[in-house]
Scaffold this motif. Sequence first.
Motif, PDB file in Angstrom:
ATOM      1  N   TYR A 263       0.849  -1.201   0.000  1.00 11.72           N
ATOM      2  CA  TYR A 263       0.000   0.000   0.000  1.00 11.72           C
ATOM      3  C   TYR A 263       0.878   1.242   0.000  1.00 11.72           C
ATOM      4  O   TYR A 263       1.725   1.428   0.878  1.00 11.72           O
ATOM      5  N   VAL A 264       0.676   2.121  -1.002  1.00  7.35           N
ATOM      6  CA  VAL A 264       1.455   3.359  -1.132  1.00  7.35           C
ATOM      7  C   VAL A 264       0.514   4.518  -1.457  1.00  7.35           C
ATOM      8  O   VAL A 264       0.747   5.294  -2.382  1.00  7.35           O
ATOM      9  N   GLY A 265      -0.577   4.627  -0.715  1.00  5.61           N
ATOM     10  CA  GLY A 265      -1.500   5.730  -0.954  1.00  5.61           C
ATOM     11  C   GLY A 265      -2.038   5.720  -2.367  1.00  5.61           C
ATOM     12  O   GLY A 265      -2.454   4.686  -2.897  1.00  5.61           O
ATOM     13  N   ASN A 266      -2.016   6.892  -3.009  1.00  5.37           N
ATOM     14  CA  ASN A 266      -2.585   7.025  -4.347  1.00  5.37           C
ATOM     15  C   ASN A 266      -1.800   6.292  -5.430  1.00  5.37           C
ATOM     16  O   ASN A 266      -2.274   6.191  -6.572  1.00  5.37           O
ATOM     17  N   LEU A 267      -0.606   5.808  -5.104  1.00  7.33           N
ATOM     18  CA  LEU A 267       0.187   5.073  -6.090  1.00  7.33           C
ATOM     19  C   LEU A 267      -0.131   3.584  -6.087  1.00  7.33           C
ATOM     20  O   LEU A 267       0.468   2.817  -6.840  1.00  7.33           O
ATOM     21  N   THR A 268      -1.108   3.182  -5.266  1.00  9.10           N
ATOM     22  CA  THR A 268      -1.397   1.768  -5.048  1.00  9.10           C
ATOM     23  C   THR A 268      -2.299   1.195  -6.130  1.00  9.10           C
ATOM     24  O   THR A 268      -3.136   1.891  -6.699  1.00  9.10           O
ATOM     25  N   GLY A 295       3.260   7.535  -0.811  1.00 11.48           N
ATOM     26  CA  GLY A 295       2.753   8.155  -2.025  1.00 11.48           C
ATOM     27  C   GLY A 295       2.544   9.646  -1.831  1.00 11.48           C
ATOM     28  O   GLY A 295       1.482  10.179  -2.152  1.00 11.48           O
ATOM     29  N   SER A 296       3.574  10.309  -1.280  1.00 10.14           N
ATOM     30  CA  SER A 296       3.511  11.742  -0.960  1.00 10.14           C
ATOM     31  C   SER A 296       2.318  12.060  -0.049  1.00 10.14           C
ATOM     32  O   SER A 296       1.526  12.955  -0.312  1.00 10.14           O
ATOM     33  N   LEU A 479      12.913  12.158 -14.333  1.00 10.86           N
ATOM     34  CA  LEU A 479      11.453  12.102 -14.239  1.00 10.86           C
ATOM     35  C   LEU A 479      10.910  13.243 -13.396  1.00 10.86           C
ATOM     36  O   LEU A 479       9.801  13.731 -13.635  1.00 10.86           O
ATOM     37  N   ILE A 480      11.674  13.663 -12.397  1.00  8.95           N
ATOM     38  CA  ILE A 480      11.227  14.757 -11.528  1.00  8.95           C
ATOM     39  C   ILE A 480      11.436  16.099 -12.212  1.00  8.95           C
ATOM     40  O   ILE A 480      10.551  16.951 -12.240  1.00  8.95           O
ATOM     41  N   SER A 550       4.756   3.219 -10.929  1.00  8.75           N
ATOM     42  CA  SER A 550       4.614   3.907  -9.642  1.00  8.75           C
ATOM     43  C   SER A 550       5.644   5.017  -9.496  1.00  8.75           C
ATOM     44  O   SER A 550       5.355   6.065  -8.907  1.00  8.75           O
ATOM     45  N   LEU A 551       6.850   4.829 -10.021  1.00 10.48           N
ATOM     46  CA  LEU A 551       7.862   5.879  -9.935  1.00 10.48           C
ATOM     47  C   LEU A 551       7.489   7.064 -10.815  1.00 10.48           C
ATOM     48  O   LEU A 551       7.689   8.220 -10.425  1.00 10.48           O
ATOM     49  N   ILE A 552       6.953   6.805 -11.976  1.00 12.87           N
ATOM     50  CA  ILE A 552       6.531   7.900 -12.859  1.00 12.87           C
ATOM     51  C   ILE A 552       5.486   8.760 -12.153  1.00 12.87           C
ATOM     52  O   ILE A 552       5.545   9.994 -12.170  1.00 12.87           O
ATOM     53  N   LYS A 553       4.539   8.103 -11.475  1.00 12.02           N
ATOM     54  CA  LYS A 553       3.513   8.842 -10.734  1.00 12.02           C
ATOM     55  C   LYS A 553       4.121   9.594  -9.555  1.00 12.02           C
ATOM     56  O   LYS A 553       3.775  10.742  -9.285  1.00 12.02           O
ATOM     57  N   GLN A 554       5.030   8.939  -8.829  1.00 10.64           N
ATOM     58  CA  GLN A 554       5.668   9.572  -7.677  1.00 10.64           C
ATOM     59  C   GLN A 554       6.490  10.780  -8.108  1.00 10.64           C
ATOM     60  O   GLN A 554       6.509  11.809  -7.433  1.00 10.64           O
ATOM     61  N   ALA A 555       7.189  10.678  -9.223  1.00  8.78           N
ATOM     62  CA  ALA A 555       8.010  11.780  -9.706  1.00  8.78           C
ATOM     63  C   ALA A 555       7.161  13.015  -9.986  1.00  8.78           C
ATOM     64  O   ALA A 555       7.559  14.142  -9.690  1.00  8.78           O
ATOM     65  N   LYS A 556       5.975  12.794 -10.539  1.00 10.69           N
ATOM     66  CA  LYS A 556       5.083  13.923 -10.806  1.00 10.69           C
ATOM     67  C   LYS A 556       4.627  14.573  -9.499  1.00 10.69           C
ATOM     68  O   LYS A 556       4.568  15.798  -9.387  1.00 10.69           O
ATOM     69  N   LEU A 557       4.315  13.742  -8.504  1.00  5.56           N
ATOM     70  CA  LEU A 557       3.911  14.283  -7.204  1.00  5.56           C
ATOM     71  C   LEU A 557       5.056  15.054  -6.561  1.00  5.56           C
ATOM     72  O   LEU A 557       4.854  16.140  -6.004  1.00  5.56           O
TER      73      LEU A 557
END
Length: 565
Positions: A263-268, A295-296, A479-480, A550-557
């Motif tokens: 479970y990583v919040g919104n990245l899940t 997930g930030s 990515l960031i 998940s990393l692509i999404k995290q980088a945007k956050l």
Amino acid sequence: MSTISLGRYLFERLHQVSVDTIFGLPGDFNLTLLDKIYEVPGMRWAGNANELNAAYAADGYARVKGMACLLTTFGVGELSALNGIAGSYAEHVGVLHVVGVPSTSSQAKNLLLHHTLGNGDFTVFHRMSSNISETTSIVTDVAQAPAEIDRCIRETYIKQRPVYLGIPANFFDLPISAKLLNTPIDLSLHENDEEAETEAIDLVLGLVKDAVNPIILVDACASRHDVKEETKKLIDITQYPTFVTPMGKGAINEQHPRYGGVYVGNLTDPAIKEAVESADLILSVGALLSDFNTGSFSYGLKTKNVVEFHSDYVKIRNASFPGVQMKFVLQKLNRQLPPYTKNYKPVPVPTKTASNKNVAASTPMKQEWMWNQLAKFLQEGDIVISETGTSGFGINQTSFPNNTTGISQVLWGSIGFATGCTLGATMAAEEIDPKKRVILFTGDGSLQLTVQEISTMVRWNLKPYLFVLNNNGYTIEKLIHGEHAGYNEIQPWNHLELFHAFGAKEGTFENHRVSTTGEWNKLTESKQFQDNTKIRMIEVMLPVMDAPTSLIKQAKLTASINAKN
């Protein structure tokens, strides 16, 4: 022997608590102390390439064996190690940092010594370390020195945080009674306050009794503070769906029928996200709620019925119980739970991600495929180390066999950590079982920060698997921000020549380059490759911007958070 030197006493005590490898570098303020290592049978000096790497190695060793020792010299040595020590402090890793400091007479005379700031202040570096240490000590009285050594070892082990111990260079040879070694260091936890503990347990039992849709969420400190067995019993008794965070990976058996995923919040994964966030009771074990671990900070829990079990306190809804340690609470809770869970009807856990479908052997390697396929190569008992970046996120997609140790520095996130950590973890694993495999996943960019420690692996004939993901630069940074910026580029290396550069003897190592799924499968399915008989470098060729979803999404956050005023 009626007496032994103070220096030998230190290493005998460390040996008694199964710390059998000392990491660090020699320096003139610790050289006499280093002599004492060789007086203790079964003790070895790793001899690292630099102090930062040594700190990373000590961190890895401690995560496998429960505690480690780093030994540096005053000033230049200890400061070089502090980034690694800070990571151990942030992530609850027990590292005893021993520093050889100038002699008491030199300090008393305020001599303008080398390795000082030239101002006569011999305490400045100690003060720097105090901010990232559970406790500190500078030995000033040889009569009290053994008790201080024992106290520092105990605090390191119990609190799972770094401890700073400075010993003057003229103290190492001073004699003390050898009989002191006959009394073991007490490494047991102090009992909880009975009244506070009982109140906390009663509140938890009340929440359990009324829960209809409860879950268990396991995080990093379940491993760091040794409650994996208690957590397993909690799962077995309650039969609640159980999830881990990225930092909690490896803390429980992922083959358990009640394991539901990461479970990583919104990245899940949506099914896991729904299962966690719709719960009406969450039993959280050892949480470290950092941005990359959540997930930030995107946890979307719909209940306030959250019980947090921590090493030194328990929190139930809005009530906190300072000093109530989860080790004892979980043990007593497990004994009392059965009558309160008898009416619970287990619900299905989210369906695990299906294995990769067959693809043509000529298909170019992609991370999404690789992390799912990796599960087929892993074996029970493996230690899997993933570097901050694409590896740290991708490993969340991999299903671990039982009794797999996962190491990833998610909170501190120091690039290059994983290679130094691999050295320490492999030395620890070798002391436990020479056949125990240690498997590193790191990026080509991250490797360049700490590559020297591969030399130390060669020196000790260690046999880890070194998977280097070659995507031509710092992909997580690209990515960031700065996909085409020069500062995210690196000088390409010939990774398959590194063993030669570090003096490895022919026949003691293997090199492999993998570019397609067929090459990956052929290599990882080989029985000969599956046995850790030699050190191996496996260069995995990947597209530049290829990364786990998940990393692509995290980088945007992360980019969004960094841009906020």
